[in-house]
Design an enzyme around this catalytic site. Structure first.
Site, mmCIF file in Angstrom:
data_model
loop_
_atom_site.group_PDB
_atom_site.id
_atom_site.type_symbol
_atom_site.label_atom_id
_atom_site.label_comp_id
_atom_site.label_asym_id
_atom_site.label_seq_id
_atom_site.Cartn_x
_atom_site.Cartn_y
_atom_site.Cartn_z
ATOM 1 N N GLY A 10 0.827 -1.225 -0.072
ATOM 2 C CA GLY A 10 0.106 0.159 -0.068
ATOM 3 C C GLY A 10 1.015 1.323 0.045
ATOM 4 O O GLY A 10 0.565 2.177 0.362
ATOM 5 N N GLN A 14 -1.895 7.573 0.822
ATOM 6 C CA GLN A 14 -1.484 8.813 1.745
ATOM 7 C C GLN A 14 -0.458 8.765 2.766
ATOM 8 O O GLN A 14 0.431 9.633 2.711
ATOM 9 C CB GLN A 14 -2.901 9.508 2.296
ATOM 10 C CG GLN A 14 -2.736 10.849 3.175
ATOM 11 C CD GLN A 14 -3.550 11.303 4.081
ATOM 12 O OE1 GLN A 14 -4.542 10.319 4.615
ATOM 13 N NE2 GLN A 14 -3.498 12.485 4.646
ATOM 14 N N ASP A 36 2.230 -1.811 -4.316
ATOM 15 C CA ASP A 36 0.936 -1.617 -4.288
ATOM 16 C C ASP A 36 0.258 -2.231 -5.618
ATOM 17 O O ASP A 36 0.962 -2.816 -6.219
ATOM 18 C CB ASP A 36 0.927 0.070 -4.458
ATOM 19 C CG ASP A 36 -0.468 0.665 -4.108
ATOM 20 O OD1 ASP A 36 -0.620 1.541 -2.933
ATOM 21 O OD2 ASP A 36 -1.493 0.564 -4.658
ATOM 22 N N ILE A 37 -0.974 -2.195 -5.490
ATOM 23 C CA ILE A 37 -1.864 -2.779 -6.523
ATOM 24 C C ILE A 37 -1.724 -1.981 -7.814
ATOM 25 O O ILE A 37 -1.764 -2.529 -8.887
ATOM 26 C CB ILE A 37 -3.420 -3.066 -6.044
ATOM 27 C CG1 ILE A 37 -3.982 -4.145 -7.190
ATOM 28 C CG2 ILE A 37 -3.919 -1.920 -5.967
ATOM 29 C CD1 ILE A 37 -5.278 -4.510 -6.535
ATOM 30 N N TYR A 141 -15.605 -0.307 8.111
ATOM 31 C CA TYR A 141 -14.098 -0.136 8.100
ATOM 32 C C TYR A 141 -13.566 -0.148 9.621
ATOM 33 O O TYR A 141 -12.563 -0.960 9.947
ATOM 34 C CB TYR A 141 -13.816 1.322 7.771
ATOM 35 C CG TYR A 141 -12.479 1.914 7.919
ATOM 36 C CD1 TYR A 141 -11.260 1.342 7.310
ATOM 37 C CD2 TYR A 141 -12.079 2.803 8.819
ATOM 38 C CE1 TYR A 141 -10.054 1.760 7.515
ATOM 39 C CE2 TYR A 141 -10.950 3.507 9.299
ATOM 40 C CZ TYR A 141 -9.776 2.994 8.447
ATOM 41 O OH TYR A 141 -8.780 3.582 8.711
ATOM 42 N N LYS A 145 -11.020 -2.927 11.549
ATOM 43 C CA LYS A 145 -9.934 -2.681 12.092
ATOM 44 C C LYS A 145 -9.955 -3.581 13.572
ATOM 45 O O LYS A 145 -8.897 -3.815 14.205
ATOM 46 C CB LYS A 145 -9.831 -1.044 12.215
ATOM 47 C CG LYS A 145 -9.573 -0.553 11.077
ATOM 48 C CD LYS A 145 -8.015 -0.955 10.605
ATOM 49 C CE LYS A 145 -7.702 -0.162 9.194
ATOM 50 N NZ LYS A 145 -6.215 -0.587 8.820
ATOM 51 N N ILE A 171 -4.902 11.731 9.518
ATOM 52 C CA ILE A 171 -3.532 12.009 9.228
ATOM 53 C C ILE A 171 -3.674 13.326 8.215
ATOM 54 O O ILE A 171 -4.376 13.205 7.228
ATOM 55 C CB ILE A 171 -2.845 10.988 8.493
ATOM 56 C CG1 ILE A 171 -2.607 9.858 9.716
ATOM 57 C CG2 ILE A 171 -1.118 11.384 8.223
ATOM 58 C CD1 ILE A 171 -2.086 8.218 9.118
HETATM 59 N N1 LIG Z 1 -4.825 8.166 6.376
HETATM 60 C C1 LIG Z 1 -5.741 8.315 7.603
HETATM 61 O O1 LIG Z 1 -5.946 9.487 8.149
HETATM 62 C C2 LIG Z 1 -5.721 7.169 8.380
HETATM 63 C C3 LIG Z 1 -6.255 7.115 9.725
HETATM 64 C C4 LIG Z 1 -6.311 5.851 10.475
HETATM 65 C C5 LIG Z 1 -5.733 4.728 9.825
HETATM 66 N N2 LIG Z 1 -5.316 4.699 8.530
HETATM 67 C C6 LIG Z 1 -4.905 3.459 8.119
HETATM 68 O O2 LIG Z 1 -3.590 3.669 7.809
HETATM 69 C C7 LIG Z 1 -3.431 2.611 6.312
HETATM 70 C C8 LIG Z 1 -2.878 3.661 5.256
HETATM 71 O O3 LIG Z 1 -3.945 4.471 4.927
HETATM 72 P P1 LIG Z 1 -3.788 5.670 3.748
HETATM 73 O O4 LIG Z 1 -4.617 6.788 3.974
HETATM 74 O O5 LIG Z 1 -2.434 5.747 3.258
HETATM 75 O O6 LIG Z 1 -4.751 4.853 2.642
HETATM 76 P P2 LIG Z 1 -4.846 5.163 1.189
HETATM 77 O O7 LIG Z 1 -6.362 4.751 0.834
HETATM 78 O O8 LIG Z 1 -4.400 6.132 0.782
HETATM 79 O O9 LIG Z 1 -3.833 3.966 0.515
HETATM 80 C C9 LIG Z 1 -4.055 2.747 0.417
HETATM 81 C C10 LIG Z 1 -3.387 2.027 -0.574
HETATM 82 O O10 LIG Z 1 -3.482 0.641 -0.664
HETATM 83 C C11 LIG Z 1 -3.615 0.147 -2.078
HETATM 84 N N3 LIG Z 1 -4.253 -1.061 -2.161
HETATM 85 C C12 LIG Z 1 -5.709 -1.210 -2.041
HETATM 86 N N4 LIG Z 1 -5.982 -2.756 -2.479
HETATM 87 C C13 LIG Z 1 -4.753 -3.060 -2.580
HETATM 88 C C14 LIG Z 1 -4.479 -4.564 -2.952
HETATM 89 N N5 LIG Z 1 -5.561 -5.179 -3.192
HETATM 90 N N6 LIG Z 1 -3.310 -4.779 -2.811
HETATM 91 C C15 LIG Z 1 -2.198 -3.897 -2.617
HETATM 92 N N7 LIG Z 1 -2.280 -2.565 -2.508
HETATM 93 C C16 LIG Z 1 -3.768 -2.156 -2.382
HETATM 94 C C17 LIG Z 1 -4.128 1.519 -2.878
HETATM 95 O O11 LIG Z 1 -3.845 1.467 -4.200
HETATM 96 C C18 LIG Z 1 -3.750 2.474 -1.819
HETATM 97 O O12 LIG Z 1 -2.451 3.122 -2.657
HETATM 98 C C19 LIG Z 1 -4.526 2.346 6.031
HETATM 99 O O13 LIG Z 1 -4.554 0.816 6.677
HETATM 100 C C20 LIG Z 1 -5.615 2.807 6.894
HETATM 101 O O14 LIG Z 1 -6.609 2.211 7.379
HETATM 102 C C21 LIG Z 1 -5.079 5.858 7.641
#
Ligand SMILES: NC(=O)c1ccc[n+]([C@@H]2O[C@H](COP(=O)([O-])OP(=O)(O)OC[C@H]3O[C@@H](n4cnc5c(N)ncnc54)[C@H](O)[C@@H]3O)[C@@H](O)[C@H]2O)c1
Length: 318
Positions: A10, A14, A36-37, A141, A145, A171
């Site tokens: 992933g 973000q 990443d996918i 979601y 978690k 974040i």
């Molecule tokens: N961003 C936040 O504010 C926040 C807050 C709490 C928790 N989180 C957790 O942190 C982690 C990262 O969050 P983020 O904001 O970067 O998420 P995001 O949605 O921006 O990124 C997720 C990434 O996972 C990739 N992905 C999706 N399906 C996939 C697959 N089958 N195989 C491989 N890659 C795949 C997507 O292409 C994407 O690049 C997540 O687990 C999220 O739950 C984020």
């Protein structure tokens, strides 16, 4: 850190794209495999396109590169997840269990799996969620978690798999765009200000939610992965706190530097999700176990976001 080999799943997201660079800086580019996918033109070398739904694809990379640590970030987030509840459950659970199984079988020494403030739900006092507050999530979601946290504990208890985790607040960073969460507004609002556009906010002006600046989130992640195993007393996920802010507080801070900036409030389903989340997080356990302390406040975050985004848009427009 010399002998560690890292896999980030992933890496385009973000958090992923910023954490990936931080890990490359700590461990050396050749020791960090990003995945990443979707392809990523910015990460030309040491990038592997893999679908985390496919166990074999993860296993191949872990075997080929003798991976010792996995950061599993891929997930469908809160707001997007509510549009496809069953698909979100299927994806979030299967990807996570694939990672845990590969890690168990191939004896990966550490795994990072992020949780979220979305694990808390309606019955938690909005005022302050403690480490042991009831997990009663209102979104698929959050349910995924909360289940993930129990699976982490199970893998640790049964197999001694060292999975570490933080319940991230929303974040906020200038480097990347958010991917479908309830706190996305807290990034988008800064982009609108710099582009001299009015921002339409999907939350009520006074909806306070826990937020964290990107640098603090990255530092917390790297810190928890480095502390000795025996210092970790929470084998589900650590509450992590930094700021507690409402849209109007952020808008007012932006207006100190951009006085003509305007925000209109037009709520949607994300307000309903936000209403089930705590407005504040008690992170005493993290402070005690690994001396966690956030560094950035609203004023510092706002200055950084606006300055960095101004530079970014100037570059794009030239
Ligand atoms: N961003 C936040 O504010 C926040 C807050 C709490 C928790 N989180 C957790 O942190 C982690 C990262 O969050 P983020 O904001 O970067 O998420 P995001 O949605 O921006 O990124 C997720 C990434 O996972 C990739 N992905 C999706 N399906 C996939 C697959 N089958 N195989 C491989 N890659 C795949 C997507 O292409 C994407 O690049 C997540 O687990 C999220 O739950 C984020």
């Amino acid at each position: 850190m010399g002998r560690d080999k890292i896999l980030v799943i992933g890496a385009n997201g973000q958090l992923g794209c910023v954490l990936s660079v931080a890990l490359q800086e700590s461990f050396g580019k050749e020791n960090v495999i990003l995945s990443d996918i979707k392809p990523n033109p910015f990460f030309e070398s040491h990038f592997k396109q893999i679908d985390a739904m496919d166990y074999n694809q993860i296993e191949d990379v872990v075997k080929k590169h003798s991976i010792t640590q996995i950061y599993h970030l891929a997930a469908i987030l809160s707001a997007k997840g509510e549009r496809y509840p069953l698909r979100t459950w299927e994806l979030n659970m299967k990807m996570m269990l694939n990672v845990f199984e590969v890690a168990r079988k191939l004896r990966v020494s550490k795994v990072f799996f992020p949780s979220s403030i979305a694990v808390f739900g309606k019955n938690v006092a909005r005022s302050k969620a403690t480490q042991s507050s009831l997990l009663n999530p209102a979104t698929v979601y959050g349910i995924s978690k909360a289940a993930g946290e129990n699976w982490m504990k199970y893998y640790f208890d049964q197999y001694r798999l060292d999975v570490r985790s933080l319940r991230y607040p929303g974040i906020v960073g200038y480097e990347s765009m958010p991917g479908g969460g309830t706190t996305d507004y807290a990034v988008e609002i800064y982009h609108s200000a710099v582009k001299n556009e009015k921002y339409i906010c999907c939350l009520n002006p006074d909806t306070k939610l826990p937020l964290i600046y990107m640098d603090d989130a990255i530092r917390a992640t790297i810190e928890i992965m480095q502390i000795p195993k025996d210092n970790i007393s929470v084998r589900t996920s650590y509450n992590l706190a930094s700021m507690s802010l409402s849209p109007i507080e952020i808008a007012t801070e932006i207006q100190k530097l951009y006085p003509s900036f305007k925000v209109e409030y037009s709520t949607d389903h994300r307000q309903d999700i936000a209403a089930t989340w705590p407005s504040e997080i008690d992170d005493q356990k993290a402070r005690k176990d690994w001396n966690w302390q956030s560094k950035y406040d609203l004023n510092q975050m706002t200055k950084l976001m606006l300055n960095q985004l101004k530079k970014k848009y100037k570059k794009i427009n030239n």
